[in-house]
Write an enzyme that holds these catalytic residues in place. Sequence first.
Site, PDB file in Angstrom:
ATOM      1  N   GLN A  78     -12.268 -82.154  31.163  1.00 44.48           N
ATOM      2  CA  GLN A  78     -13.473 -81.311  31.150  1.00 44.48           C
ATOM      3  C   GLN A  78     -13.520 -80.494  29.858  1.00 44.48           C
ATOM      4  O   GLN A  78     -13.161 -79.325  29.842  1.00 44.48           O
ATOM      5  CB  GLN A  78     -13.433 -80.392  32.371  1.00 44.48           C
ATOM      6  CG  GLN A  78     -14.666 -79.571  32.597  1.00 44.48           C
ATOM      7  CD  GLN A  78     -15.787 -80.401  33.177  1.00 44.48           C
ATOM      8  OE1 GLN A  78     -15.569 -81.279  33.989  1.00 44.48           O
ATOM      9  NE2 GLN A  78     -16.990 -80.105  32.769  1.00 44.48           N
ATOM     10  N   PHE A  79     -13.987 -81.111  28.765  1.00 43.98           N
ATOM     11  CA  PHE A  79     -14.057 -80.398  27.491  1.00 43.98           C
ATOM     12  C   PHE A  79     -15.015 -79.215  27.548  1.00 43.98           C
ATOM     13  O   PHE A  79     -14.895 -78.262  26.782  1.00 43.98           O
ATOM     14  CB  PHE A  79     -14.418 -81.345  26.342  1.00 43.98           C
ATOM     15  CG  PHE A  79     -15.865 -81.746  26.296  1.00 43.98           C
ATOM     16  CD1 PHE A  79     -16.754 -81.035  25.499  1.00 43.98           C
ATOM     17  CD2 PHE A  79     -16.342 -82.819  27.036  1.00 43.98           C
ATOM     18  CE1 PHE A  79     -18.093 -81.402  25.445  1.00 43.98           C
ATOM     19  CE2 PHE A  79     -17.666 -83.192  26.988  1.00 43.98           C
ATOM     20  CZ  PHE A  79     -18.551 -82.480  26.194  1.00 43.98           C
ATOM     21  N   THR A  80     -15.977 -79.238  28.475  1.00 41.63           N
ATOM     22  CA  THR A  80     -16.966 -78.165  28.543  1.00 41.63           C
ATOM     23  C   THR A  80     -16.365 -76.842  28.995  1.00 41.63           C
ATOM     24  O   THR A  80     -17.041 -75.807  28.942  1.00 41.63           O
ATOM     25  CB  THR A  80     -18.148 -78.545  29.456  1.00 41.63           C
ATOM     26  OG1 THR A  80     -17.671 -78.786  30.773  1.00 41.63           O
ATOM     27  CG2 THR A  80     -18.871 -79.767  28.923  1.00 41.63           C
TER      28      THR A  80
END
Length: 148
Positions: A78-80
């Site tokens: 989950q880069f966000t």
Amino acid sequence: MRVVLQRVKEAKVEIEGQIKGQIGPGYMLLVGFTEGDDNQDIDYLVRKIIGARLFSDEAGKMNLSIGQVGGAILSISQFTLYAAVKKGNRPSFTAAQTPALAEPNYLEFNQKLRQAGLIVEEGIFGADMQVSLVNDGPVTIIYESPKK
């Protein structure tokens, strides 16, 4: 490194209509990396997650770890989690670690959880995924590795 942990009764991840990973009781983890994260950060958060006492004992107190209750983990990259949202309406993701570094870190994190004796299901790094879960409690904890 940042991990959003949700204690779940069940969770699954689907990619293009196919179930990629599915668990019963345990943790659903959203896992993100920022520049400079390395094995020290991974080791720190693996210790925190496997040692977390977030399941109820016979007295109803959160006093048991995931290993003690035989729970499993669904791990989702989950880069966000490193979105910058202070300016404007469109998030910036420049604080997220580059995919070339984040993907091996994500895979290493999952492998270390497995080496600790846990069942770990995962999504596919960088894929468009549909994640569903039944949050238990709800219990949601945000873990971060110490700043260097």
